[in-house]
Scaffold this motif. Structure first.
Motif, PDB file in Angstrom:
ATOM      1  N   SER A  37     -21.581  -7.619  -3.610  1.00 47.75           N
ATOM      2  CA  SER A  37     -21.971  -6.246  -3.275  1.00 47.75           C
ATOM      3  C   SER A  37     -23.284  -6.220  -2.500  1.00 47.75           C
ATOM      4  N   SER A  38     -24.188  -7.159  -2.782  1.00 49.39           N
ATOM      5  CA  SER A  38     -25.455  -7.182  -2.041  1.00 49.39           C
ATOM      6  C   SER A  38     -25.234  -7.591  -0.585  1.00 49.39           C
ATOM      7  N   MET A  39     -24.350  -8.542  -0.347  1.00 46.83           N
ATOM      8  CA  MET A  39     -24.041  -8.924   1.030  1.00 46.83           C
ATOM      9  C   MET A  39     -23.363  -7.764   1.753  1.00 46.83           C
ATOM     10  N   ARG A  40     -22.441  -7.102   1.088  1.00 43.86           N
ATOM     11  CA  ARG A  40     -21.748  -5.962   1.680  1.00 43.86           C
ATOM     12  C   ARG A  40     -22.746  -4.896   2.124  1.00 43.86           C
ATOM     13  N   THR A  41     -23.673  -4.558   1.246  1.00 43.64           N
ATOM     14  CA  THR A  41     -24.679  -3.542   1.564  1.00 43.64           C
ATOM     15  C   THR A  41     -25.547  -3.969   2.743  1.00 43.64           C
ATOM     16  N   THR A  42     -25.963  -5.224   2.746  1.00 41.44           N
ATOM     17  CA  THR A  42     -26.786  -5.743   3.840  1.00 41.44           C
ATOM     18  C   THR A  42     -26.047  -5.656   5.170  1.00 41.44           C
ATOM     19  N   LEU A  43     -24.778  -6.031   5.181  1.00 45.39           N
ATOM     20  CA  LEU A  43     -23.991  -5.998   6.409  1.00 45.39           C
ATOM     21  C   LEU A  43     -23.746  -4.571   6.886  1.00 45.39           C
ATOM     22  N   ILE A  44     -23.462  -3.675   5.973  1.00 48.57           N
ATOM     23  CA  ILE A  44     -23.271  -2.267   6.343  1.00 48.57           C
ATOM     24  C   ILE A  44     -24.539  -1.729   6.984  1.00 48.57           C
ATOM     25  N   ASN A  45     -25.684  -2.031   6.389  1.00 48.69           N
ATOM     26  CA  ASN A  45     -26.959  -1.572   6.950  1.00 48.69           C
ATOM     27  C   ASN A  45     -27.202  -2.154   8.337  1.00 48.69           C
ATOM     28  N   ALA A  46     -26.862  -3.425   8.537  1.00 52.22           N
ATOM     29  CA  ALA A  46     -27.059  -4.061   9.842  1.00 52.22           C
ATOM     30  C   ALA A  46     -26.151  -3.444  10.900  1.00 52.22           C
ATOM     31  N   VAL A  47     -24.896  -3.239  10.574  1.00 58.26           N
ATOM     32  CA  VAL A  47     -23.953  -2.665  11.537  1.00 58.26           C
ATOM     33  C   VAL A  47     -24.322  -1.222  11.864  1.00 58.26           C
ATOM     34  N   THR A  48     -24.822  -0.504  10.887  1.00 60.19           N
ATOM     35  CA  THR A  48     -25.212   0.888  11.104  1.00 60.19           C
ATOM     36  C   THR A  48     -26.338   1.006  12.127  1.00 60.19           C
ATOM     37  N   GLN A  49     -27.150  -0.035  12.272  1.00 59.48           N
ATOM     38  CA  GLN A  49     -28.253  -0.010  13.229  1.00 59.48           C
ATOM     39  C   GLN A  49     -27.781  -0.066  14.682  1.00 59.48           C
ATOM     40  N   ILE A  50     -26.557  -0.525  14.898  1.00 62.06           N
ATOM     41  CA  ILE A  50     -26.001  -0.604  16.253  1.00 62.06           C
ATOM     42  C   ILE A  50     -25.382   0.751  16.578  1.00 62.06           C
ATOM     43  N   PRO A  51     -25.665   1.288  17.758  1.00 63.67           N
ATOM     44  CA  PRO A  51     -25.158   2.618  18.100  1.00 63.67           C
ATOM     45  C   PRO A  51     -23.631   2.711  17.992  1.00 63.67           C
ATOM     46  N   VAL A  52     -23.162   3.811  17.446  1.00 68.63           N
ATOM     47  CA  VAL A  52     -21.734   4.044  17.296  1.00 68.63           C
ATOM     48  C   VAL A  52     -21.030   4.055  18.653  1.00 68.63           C
ATOM     49  N   SER A  53     -21.779   4.300  19.703  1.00 65.20           N
ATOM     50  CA  SER A  53     -21.218   4.305  21.054  1.00 65.20           C
ATOM     51  C   SER A  53     -20.882   2.902  21.551  1.00 65.20           C
ATOM     52  N   ASN A  54     -21.233   1.858  20.770  1.00 63.25           N
ATOM     53  CA  ASN A  54     -20.961   0.476  21.153  1.00 63.25           C
ATOM     54  C   ASN A  54     -20.119  -0.209  20.066  1.00 63.25           C
ATOM     55  N   PRO A  55     -18.853   0.202  19.912  1.00 60.44           N
ATOM     56  CA  PRO A  55     -18.024  -0.343  18.830  1.00 60.44           C
ATOM     57  C   PRO A  55     -17.745  -1.834  18.966  1.00 60.44           C
ATOM     58  N   THR A  56     -17.671  -2.332  20.195  1.00 63.14           N
ATOM     59  CA  THR A  56     -17.413  -3.762  20.377  1.00 63.14           C
ATOM     60  C   THR A  56     -18.573  -4.589  19.845  1.00 63.14           C
ATOM     61  N   GLU A  57     -19.795  -4.153  20.111  1.00 59.40           N
ATOM     62  CA  GLU A  57     -20.964  -4.878  19.597  1.00 59.40           C
ATOM     63  C   GLU A  57     -21.035  -4.784  18.074  1.00 59.40           C
ATOM     64  N   ARG A  58     -20.665  -3.637  17.525  1.00 55.75           N
ATOM     65  CA  ARG A  58     -20.630  -3.507  16.064  1.00 55.75           C
ATOM     66  C   ARG A  58     -19.670  -4.525  15.472  1.00 55.75           C
ATOM     67  N   ALA A  59     -18.481  -4.628  16.050  1.00 55.90           N
ATOM     68  CA  ALA A  59     -17.480  -5.563  15.533  1.00 55.90           C
ATOM     69  C   ALA A  59     -17.943  -7.010  15.690  1.00 55.90           C
ATOM     70  N   ARG A  60     -18.454  -7.352  16.869  1.00 57.41           N
ATOM     71  CA  ARG A  60     -18.940  -8.722  17.110  1.00 57.41           C
ATOM     72  C   ARG A  60     -20.053  -9.099  16.154  1.00 57.41           C
ATOM     73  N   THR A  61     -20.992  -8.197  15.992  1.00 54.03           N
ATOM     74  CA  THR A  61     -22.127  -8.473  15.106  1.00 54.03           C
ATOM     75  C   THR A  61     -21.653  -8.659  13.669  1.00 54.03           C
ATOM     76  N   ALA A  62     -20.760  -7.808  13.230  1.00 52.84           N
ATOM     77  CA  ALA A  62     -20.250  -7.913  11.858  1.00 52.84           C
ATOM     78  C   ALA A  62     -19.562  -9.255  11.636  1.00 52.84           C
ATOM     79  N   VAL A  63     -18.702  -9.650  12.553  1.00 49.38           N
ATOM     80  CA  VAL A  63     -18.011 -10.937  12.427  1.00 49.38           C
ATOM     81  C   VAL A  63     -19.017 -12.077  12.438  1.00 49.38           C
ATOM     82  N   TYR A  64     -19.963 -12.032  13.362  1.00 46.76           N
ATOM     83  CA  TYR A  64     -20.987 -13.076  13.453  1.00 46.76           C
ATOM     84  C   TYR A  64     -21.759 -13.211  12.140  1.00 46.76           C
ATOM     85  N   LEU A  65     -22.185 -12.079  11.605  1.00 47.77           N
ATOM     86  CA  LEU A  65     -22.966 -12.116  10.372  1.00 47.77           C
ATOM     87  C   LEU A  65     -22.149 -12.645   9.200  1.00 47.77           C
TER      88      LEU A  65
END
Length: 76
Positions: A37-65
């Motif tokens: 749950s701590s990793m999940r929360t950390t990843l959600i917070n990190a992805v949220t920092q990327i603008p919603v207008s850039n969904p590809t970067e959100r997905a790439r970053t999430a997979v990378y992390l």
């Protein structure tokens, strides 16, 4: 490598709009639901920092992390 995951079918929309659902999807796809749950929360917070207008970067970053996390390395 013996364990291959099919990322070709990974949806880039609409999951990246919703960080929690994106991370839950990656948890199921890449970590067999074993993400802490701590990793999940950390990843959600990190992805949220990327603008919603850039969904590809959100997905790439999430997979990378996820694939570079200690939990993934241990899980694998």
């Amino acid at each position: 490598y013996g364990d291959h995951r099919d990322l070709h079918s990974f949806p880039t929309r609409p999951l990246p709009i919703y960080p929690a659902q994106l991370i839950d999807h990656l948890n199921a796809l890449l970590m067999d639901g074993e993400m802490s749950s701590s990793m999940r929360t950390t990843l959600i917070n990190a992805v949220t920092q990327i603008p919603v207008s850039n969904p590809t970067e959100r997905a790439r970053t999430a997979v990378y992390l996820v694939i570079n996390s200690p939990e993934f390395t241990v899980q694998k």
